[in-house]
Design an enzyme around this catalytic site. Structure first.
Site, PDB file in Angstrom:
ATOM      1  N   LYS A  79      -3.073  -1.423   9.535  1.00 44.21           N
ATOM      2  CA  LYS A  79      -3.071  -2.867  10.446  1.00 44.21           C
ATOM      3  C   LYS A  79      -2.850  -2.049  11.697  1.00 44.21           C
ATOM      4  O   LYS A  79      -4.437  -1.456  11.913  1.00 44.21           O
ATOM      5  CB  LYS A  79      -1.727  -3.544   9.877  1.00 44.21           C
ATOM      6  CG  LYS A  79      -2.317  -3.796   9.135  1.00 44.21           C
ATOM      7  CD  LYS A  79      -1.059  -4.905   8.224  1.00 44.21           C
ATOM      8  CE  LYS A  79      -0.860  -5.644   6.794  1.00 44.21           C
ATOM      9  NZ  LYS A  79      -0.550  -5.018   6.087  1.00 44.21           N
ATOM     10  N   ASP A  81      10.254  -3.015   6.425  1.00 45.72           N
ATOM     11  CA  ASP A  81       9.127  -3.558   6.213  1.00 45.72           C
ATOM     12  C   ASP A  81       7.678  -3.323   8.135  1.00 45.72           C
ATOM     13  O   ASP A  81       8.252  -5.077   8.224  1.00 45.72           O
ATOM     14  CB  ASP A  81       8.274  -4.277   5.225  1.00 45.72           C
ATOM     15  CG  ASP A  81       6.771  -4.572   4.955  1.00 45.72           C
ATOM     16  OD1 ASP A  81       5.914  -4.322   6.078  1.00 45.72           O
ATOM     17  OD2 ASP A  81       6.602  -5.669   4.621  1.00 45.72           O
TER      18      ASP A  81
HETATM   19  N1  DSN Z   1      -2.459 -10.146   3.778  1.00 46.85           N
HETATM   20  C1  DSN Z   1      -1.166  -9.279   4.697  1.00 46.85           C
HETATM   21  C2  DSN Z   1      -1.308  -9.422   6.599  1.00 46.85           C
HETATM   22  O1  DSN Z   1      -2.508  -9.839   6.517  1.00 46.85           O
HETATM   23  O2  DSN Z   1      -0.592 -10.131   7.208  1.00 46.85           O
HETATM   24  C3  DSN Z   1       0.223  -8.633   4.492  1.00 46.85           C
HETATM   25  O3  DSN Z   1       0.313  -7.679   3.742  1.00 46.85           O
END
Ligand code: DSN
Length: 420
Positions: free
Chosen positions: A227, A198
């Site tokens: 991200k 992941d």
């Molecule tokens: N909520 C995410 C994080 O902040 O790492 C992971 O799903």
């Protein structure tokens, strides 16, 4: 794009305006957050939100999907090129459903698997007892080493040999060091388990070689797209061709209904951006900035889990400064100063997950904004000042001033009047 919202719904418009000010006037250090490009934002806000496209490109259940097929085909082709992988499913709505689909595809209910403990940097879906992964499956967690706070591959192997899991999950949400995906594969091979990674946090770094790619060492790889990858909110699953059918069936019809075509349009745009040389430079700068920020924090007397970082994130230890269990208070004080972070457990948390002893920060968003190493030096000092005096309103207000000045040097979305 905002004038219609302003006319139709002043309350939502006002909230959007406030959020724009918040992000422009603050330093966004939550390591799972980023700022998408204007192109990604615009692709997201399109008529594709209206379409239903159950099925996969060229095999849909509803009519009128020829154009949605173009979008999904583009997203898939670009993701394959970016990660050099055999098969991609771009439909998962987000990271948790993506992980759930892999579990549905490869495991039977009650099967054994291994994942990193949440308290040591794993994710809820890596076997937490309050999550589907810990409720429906039998998870054997591995931890980091108590002394070094690093993954201990010998220990992971010992657990694997003893428990014989069907799947071993590598991946992190709060581990500041590189992951040895090859070592995980060797362990998985030894016990005949699937190796799933992941890479939600480090996907952008893996795509450009800043972190070693897990693709050659994994049966399946999942990632969110929002991200370090800097796309819209969403996820995708990458796998070997031999697992493609099982994965696709698990996503649809196993778990989800129609894909979010507007999100897929934005994913396609983000993947195209990530294939450009500038994105490679961006991911290198993320790590340089994280390293500079870690150095600055340590120079200012702040202790870090593992003593530093070699990816995009940093985990600050508060307990060594007598602030055991004060993560929430420090997070709030930093927020008041305009620095966004999140309270986090540290390995072998001495307090509790609700009042933990760590602060998690990272550099993907500030790097998008253009911040460089010299700015990280300033931010490190500011964070240290707040931690040392987190109850002192005068200090917080002084730091707030410094942060506002820093932010004014880096206008967010400079060529984009986001409120028009
Ligand atoms: N909520 C995410 C994080 O902040 O790492 C992971 O799903």
């Amino acid at each position: 794009m905002m004038d219609s919202i302003e006319k139709a719904d002043s309350e939502v418009y006002e909230a959007i305006k406030k959020e724009v000010s918040r992000i422009r006037d603050g330093v966004e250090l939550i390591p799972s957050e980023n700022f998408v490009s204007k192109a990604v934002l615009q692709a997201y806000a399109t008529v594709f939100t209206n379409k239903y496209s159950e099925g996969y490109p060229h095999k849909r259940y509803y009519g009128g999907n020829e154009i949605a097929d173009i979008i999904e085909d583009l997203a898939i082709a670009r993701a394959k090129k970016l990660f050099k992988c055999e098969h991609v499913n771009v439909q998962p709505y987000s990271g948790s459903p993506a992980n759930m689909a892999v579990f549905f595809a490869l495991l039977n209910l009650g099967d054994k698997f291994m994942g990193l403990d949440l308290n040591c940097g794993g994710h809820l879906t890596h076997g937490s007892s309050v999550n589907f992964s810990g409720k429906f499956y039998k998870c054997f967690h591995y931890n980091v080493d108590k002394e070094t706070e690093l993954l201990d591959y010998d220990e992971i192997k010992k657990i694997a040999v003893k428990e014989k899991p069907k799947l071993i999950l590598s991946g992190l949400t709060a581990y500041p060091r590189k992951i040895d995906f090859k070592a995980f594969k060797e362990i998985a091979d030894e016990v005949n388990a699937y190796h799933m990674a992941d890479i939600a946090h480090i996907a952008g770094l893996c795509a450009t070689g800043v972190h070693e790619s897990p693709i050659p060492y994994c049966d399946v790889v999942t990632t969110t797209t929002h991200k370090t990858l800097r796309g819209p909110r969403g996820a995708m699953i990458m796998c070997k061709e031999e697992l493609a059918q099982a994965i696709d069936k698990a996503v649809f019809p196993g778990l989800q209904g129609g894909p979010h075509d507007h999100v897929n349009a934005a994913k396609a745009v983000a993947f195209k951006e990530a294939l450009q040389p500038e994105y490679g430079e961006y991911t290198k700068q993320i790590v340089k900035n994280a390293s500079a920020l870690a150095d600055s924090l340590m120079e200012n007397g702040i202790d870090l889990v593992t003593g530093g970082t070699d990816n995009h994130l940093i985990l600050i230890k508060l307990n060594t400064k007598g602030l055991e269990g004060k993560g929430k208070d420090v997070q709030n004080a930093l927020e008041e100063a305009g620095i966004y972070s999140n309270k986090n457990t540290i390995p072998f948390e001495p307090a509790s997950p609700f009042n933990p002893s760590g602060i998690r920060i990272g550099t993907p968003a500030v790097t998008t904004r253009g911040f460089k190493e010299s700015d990280m030096k300033v931010i490190g000092k500011c964070i240290a000042k707040v931690i040392n005096k987190y109850e002192d309103k005068k200090v917080i207000s002084m730091v707030r001033g410094e942060i506002l000045e820093l932010c004014s040097n880096y206008p967010l979305y400079p060529d984009f009047d986001i409120l028009r």
